[in-house]
Design a protein around this motif. Structure first.
Motif, PDB file in Angstrom:
ATOM      1  N   GLU A 151       0.849  -1.185   0.000  1.00 42.86           N
ATOM      2  CA  GLU A 151       0.000   0.000   0.000  1.00 42.86           C
ATOM      3  C   GLU A 151       0.885   1.235   0.000  1.00 42.86           C
ATOM      4  N   PHE A 152       0.481   2.236  -0.728  1.00 39.69           N
ATOM      5  CA  PHE A 152       1.179   3.520  -0.637  1.00 39.69           C
ATOM      6  C   PHE A 152       0.178   4.633  -0.911  1.00 39.69           C
ATOM      7  N   VAL A 153       0.569   5.841  -0.570  1.00 40.67           N
ATOM      8  CA  VAL A 153      -0.344   6.968  -0.777  1.00 40.67           C
ATOM      9  C   VAL A 153       0.162   7.801  -1.941  1.00 40.67           C
ATOM     10  N   ASP A 154      -0.684   7.928  -2.931  1.00 43.07           N
ATOM     11  CA  ASP A 154      -0.357   8.742  -4.098  1.00 43.07           C
ATOM     12  C   ASP A 154      -0.932  10.144  -3.870  1.00 43.07           C
ATOM     13  N   GLY A 155      -0.159  11.141  -4.239  1.00 43.55           N
ATOM     14  CA  GLY A 155      -0.565  12.532  -4.010  1.00 43.55           C
ATOM     15  C   GLY A 155      -1.814  12.958  -4.758  1.00 43.55           C
ATOM     16  N   ILE A 156      -2.189  12.236  -5.788  1.00 44.09           N
ATOM     17  CA  ILE A 156      -3.433  12.554  -6.505  1.00 44.09           C
ATOM     18  C   ILE A 156      -4.471  11.455  -6.296  1.00 44.09           C
ATOM     19  N   GLN A 157      -4.053  10.211  -6.480  1.00 41.16           N
ATOM     20  CA  GLN A 157      -5.014   9.098  -6.460  1.00 41.16           C
ATOM     21  C   GLN A 157      -5.359   8.625  -5.042  1.00 41.16           C
ATOM     22  N   GLY A 158      -4.645   9.088  -4.031  1.00 46.55           N
ATOM     23  CA  GLY A 158      -4.929   8.667  -2.663  1.00 46.55           C
ATOM     24  C   GLY A 158      -4.307   7.313  -2.354  1.00 46.55           C
ATOM     25  N   PRO A 164      -1.111  -8.407  -2.828  1.00 48.15           N
ATOM     26  CA  PRO A 164       0.004  -8.865  -1.977  1.00 48.15           C
ATOM     27  C   PRO A 164       0.924  -9.874  -2.671  1.00 48.15           C
ATOM     28  N   ALA A 165       0.355 -10.702  -3.546  1.00 46.78           N
ATOM     29  CA  ALA A 165       1.197 -11.685  -4.243  1.00 46.78           C
ATOM     30  C   ALA A 165       2.172 -10.957  -5.164  1.00 46.78           C
ATOM     31  N   LEU A 166       1.682  -9.905  -5.787  1.00 44.56           N
ATOM     32  CA  LEU A 166       2.519  -9.130  -6.700  1.00 44.56           C
ATOM     33  C   LEU A 166       3.588  -8.354  -5.926  1.00 44.56           C
ATOM     34  N   SER A 167       3.189  -7.799  -4.794  1.00 47.10           N
ATOM     35  CA  SER A 167       4.150  -6.979  -4.056  1.00 47.10           C
ATOM     36  C   SER A 167       5.212  -7.821  -3.354  1.00 47.10           C
ATOM     37  N   ALA A 168       4.947  -9.127  -3.234  1.00 42.32           N
ATOM     38  CA  ALA A 168       5.928 -10.019  -2.589  1.00 42.32           C
ATOM     39  C   ALA A 168       6.889 -10.630  -3.603  1.00 42.32           C
ATOM     40  N   GLU A 169       6.631 -10.422  -4.866  1.00 38.21           N
ATOM     41  CA  GLU A 169       7.388 -11.099  -5.913  1.00 38.21           C
ATOM     42  C   GLU A 169       8.853 -10.651  -5.941  1.00 38.21           C
ATOM     43  N   ASP A 170       9.738 -11.593  -6.164  1.00 36.69           N
ATOM     44  CA  ASP A 170      11.146 -11.268  -6.441  1.00 36.69           C
ATOM     45  C   ASP A 170      11.216 -10.844  -7.904  1.00 36.69           C
ATOM     46  N   PHE A 171      11.088  -9.563  -8.158  1.00 35.42           N
ATOM     47  CA  PHE A 171      10.953  -9.139  -9.552  1.00 35.42           C
ATOM     48  C   PHE A 171      12.319  -8.996 -10.231  1.00 35.42           C
ATOM     49  N   ILE A 172      12.269  -8.879 -11.547  1.00 35.90           N
ATOM     50  CA  ILE A 172      13.487  -8.856 -12.371  1.00 35.90           C
ATOM     51  C   ILE A 172      14.137  -7.473 -12.356  1.00 35.90           C
ATOM     52  N   ILE A 173      15.442  -7.440 -12.116  1.00 34.33           N
ATOM     53  CA  ILE A 173      16.167  -6.168 -12.166  1.00 34.33           C
ATOM     54  C   ILE A 173      17.185  -6.140 -13.312  1.00 34.33           C
ATOM     55  N   ASP A 203      -0.407   4.874 -15.898  1.00 31.57           N
ATOM     56  CA  ASP A 203       0.074   3.575 -16.375  1.00 31.57           C
ATOM     57  C   ASP A 203       1.197   3.069 -15.484  1.00 31.57           C
ATOM     58  N   LEU A 204       1.797   3.968 -14.710  1.00 33.24           N
ATOM     59  CA  LEU A 204       2.904   3.560 -13.837  1.00 33.24           C
ATOM     60  C   LEU A 204       2.507   3.531 -12.358  1.00 33.24           C
ATOM     61  N   LEU A 205       1.199   3.546 -12.115  1.00 31.89           N
ATOM     62  CA  LEU A 205       0.729   3.515 -10.719  1.00 31.89           C
ATOM     63  C   LEU A 205       1.117   2.191 -10.041  1.00 31.89           C
ATOM     64  N   GLU A 206       0.823   1.089 -10.674  1.00 28.60           N
ATOM     65  CA  GLU A 206       1.115  -0.210 -10.066  1.00 28.60           C
ATOM     66  C   GLU A 206       2.624  -0.465  -9.915  1.00 28.60           C
ATOM     67  N   PRO A 207       3.423  -0.192 -10.957  1.00 29.58           N
ATOM     68  CA  PRO A 207       4.882  -0.382 -10.812  1.00 29.58           C
ATOM     69  C   PRO A 207       5.502   0.449  -9.691  1.00 29.58           C
ATOM     70  N   THR A 208       4.799   1.472  -9.235  1.00 32.45           N
ATOM     71  CA  THR A 208       5.334   2.296  -8.146  1.00 32.45           C
ATOM     72  C   THR A 208       5.659   1.438  -6.926  1.00 32.45           C
ATOM     73  N   ALA A 209       4.842   0.422  -6.677  1.00 37.62           N
ATOM     74  CA  ALA A 209       5.073  -0.435  -5.507  1.00 37.62           C
ATOM     75  C   ALA A 209       6.459  -1.083  -5.593  1.00 37.62           C
ATOM     76  N   ARG A 210       6.805  -1.546  -6.769  1.00 34.02           N
ATOM     77  CA  ARG A 210       8.132  -2.184  -6.940  1.00 34.02           C
ATOM     78  C   ARG A 210       9.237  -1.156  -6.758  1.00 34.02           C
ATOM     79  N   GLN A 211       8.974   0.024  -7.240  1.00 33.65           N
ATOM     80  CA  GLN A 211       9.997   1.061  -7.099  1.00 33.65           C
ATOM     81  C   GLN A 211      10.196   1.420  -5.632  1.00 33.65           C
ATOM     82  N   LEU A 212       9.101   1.439  -4.869  1.00 32.71           N
ATOM     83  CA  LEU A 212       9.231   1.715  -3.433  1.00 32.71           C
ATOM     84  C   LEU A 212      10.009   0.597  -2.740  1.00 32.71           C
ATOM     85  N   THR A 213       9.781  -0.631  -3.177  1.00 33.62           N
ATOM     86  CA  THR A 213      10.548  -1.760  -2.656  1.00 33.62           C
ATOM     87  C   THR A 213      12.046  -1.551  -2.911  1.00 33.62           C
ATOM     88  N   LEU A 214      12.361  -1.118  -4.118  1.00 34.48           N
ATOM     89  CA  LEU A 214      13.774  -0.904  -4.460  1.00 34.48           C
ATOM     90  C   LEU A 214      14.398   0.242  -3.664  1.00 34.48           C
TER      91      LEU A 214
END
Ligand code: GLU
Ligand code: ZN
Length: 301
Positions: A151-158, A164-173, A203-214
């Motif tokens: 979960e994160f707070v977006d300054g426009i979208q709230g 959770p399955a997606l946010s737990a993924e060991d994604f490709i770097i 279009d980059l709202l969802e990928p933001t979670a991965r970026q926050l992880t990084l």
């Protein structure tokens, strides 16, 4: 353990620093103008710096000459940037250094799973190669994900909730085909450039979670995020370089600029339509209200 972020940037930034980061896979269309304009106005209205970063790390998807056309278009629309343009193709050494440090800290591993294998196993990668000790040859590199961002707070979208399955993924770097992954490059460069606010399309709202992880993994403070609505066609397609949305006109920028301001919920007075680009931009900076940007992920044109 020292944070990897220290090797990327040592400059603390207190002033607002924003950026527009187009991929040179095509010319700017109305949807990219909206994203560029919003990030520019939010920076300038906050007395901030605004940078351009050309995200040219995916050669096969590039259109030759698109980078300089994009810069020409930004100029024609009065979106003048600070300092020199950063090209991601010049950043490989830094990306490798970060990959090397992640590897040394046991925070990455090589993976030889194919897309088809992952799809067959349910679509979410569950760490199959974590203890297999593959080598770099013919492998992708995945991050050991120790900072799930649900979960994160977006300054426009709230508040934005992430599967959770997606946010737990060991994604490709780093990709199997030898290219750096977008997620890695974008975060390393946001740290490198000291970006404090990211304003871009939904279009980059969802990928933001991965970026926050990084950001967490690298030990850097993340910027604030604001995602503006995407322009979609009446058939429900998002305007994109891939589905060859028409390029915006460099010779007659006023109408698209006014339209983009209205798309962003701003209320330019009618007489502005006949003014110069400089006048329109001046008006837009001094009247910019981010709270008027629609809290929607998509808007039909
Ligand atoms: N290069 C990405 C794109 O054009 C945008 C990256 C970003 O704004 O974070 O879709
Ligand atoms: Zn694997």
């Amino acid at each position: 353990m020292t944070s990897i972020a220290n090797t990327i940037s040592k400059r603390p930034h207190t002033q607002y620093r924003g950026r527009f980061a187009p991929s040179p896979s095509g010319l700017l269309h109305f949807g990219s103008l909206v994203a560029a304009l919003a990030s520019f106005l939010q920076a300038r209205a906050n007395d901030g710096k605004w940078f351009i970063r050309i995200e040219d790390i995916d050669k096969p998807r590039e259109m030759p000459g698109a980078d300089s056309e994009i810069l020409k278009t930004l100029d024609a629309y009065g979106l003048h940037w600070d300092e020199s343009v950063l090209y991601q193709s010049q950043q490989s050494d830094l990306y490798w250094q970060v990959l090397e440090q992640l590897h040394q800290q046991g925070l990455s591993y090589y993976c030889q799973c194919t897309r088809a294998m992952i799809k067959k196993a349910g679509g979410i990668y569950t760490g199959h190669c974590k203890n297999l000790a593959h080598s770099l040859d013919n492998s992708a590199i995945r991050l050991v994900n120790e900072h799930h961002c649900n979960e994160f707070v977006d300054g426009i979208q709230g508040a934005v909730h992430v599967d959770p399955a997606l946010s737990a993924e060991d994604f490709i770097i780093h990709r199997r085909d030898g290219l750096f992954a977008y997620q890695l490059a974008v975060v390393v460069d946001d740290i490198y450039q000291g970006i404090t606010e990211v304003v871009r399309g939904c279009d980059l709202l969802e990928p933001t979670a991965r970026q926050l992880t990084l950001f967490k993994t690298l030990g850097a403070e993340a910027p604030k995020y604001m995602h503006v609505p995407l322009a979609i066609t009446d058939q429900g397609y998002k305007l994109s370089k891939q589905n060859s949305a028409p390029a915006i006109d460099n010779n007659n920028p006023q109408p698209a600029l006014i339209k983009a301001l209205k798309f962003l919920g701003q209320q330019p007075p009618q007489h502005l339509e006949n003014e110069s680009i400089e006048k329109i931009i001046d008006w837009a900076i001094s009247h910019w209200r981010i709270d008027l940007v629609p809290k929607k992920q998509e808007i039909m044109l």
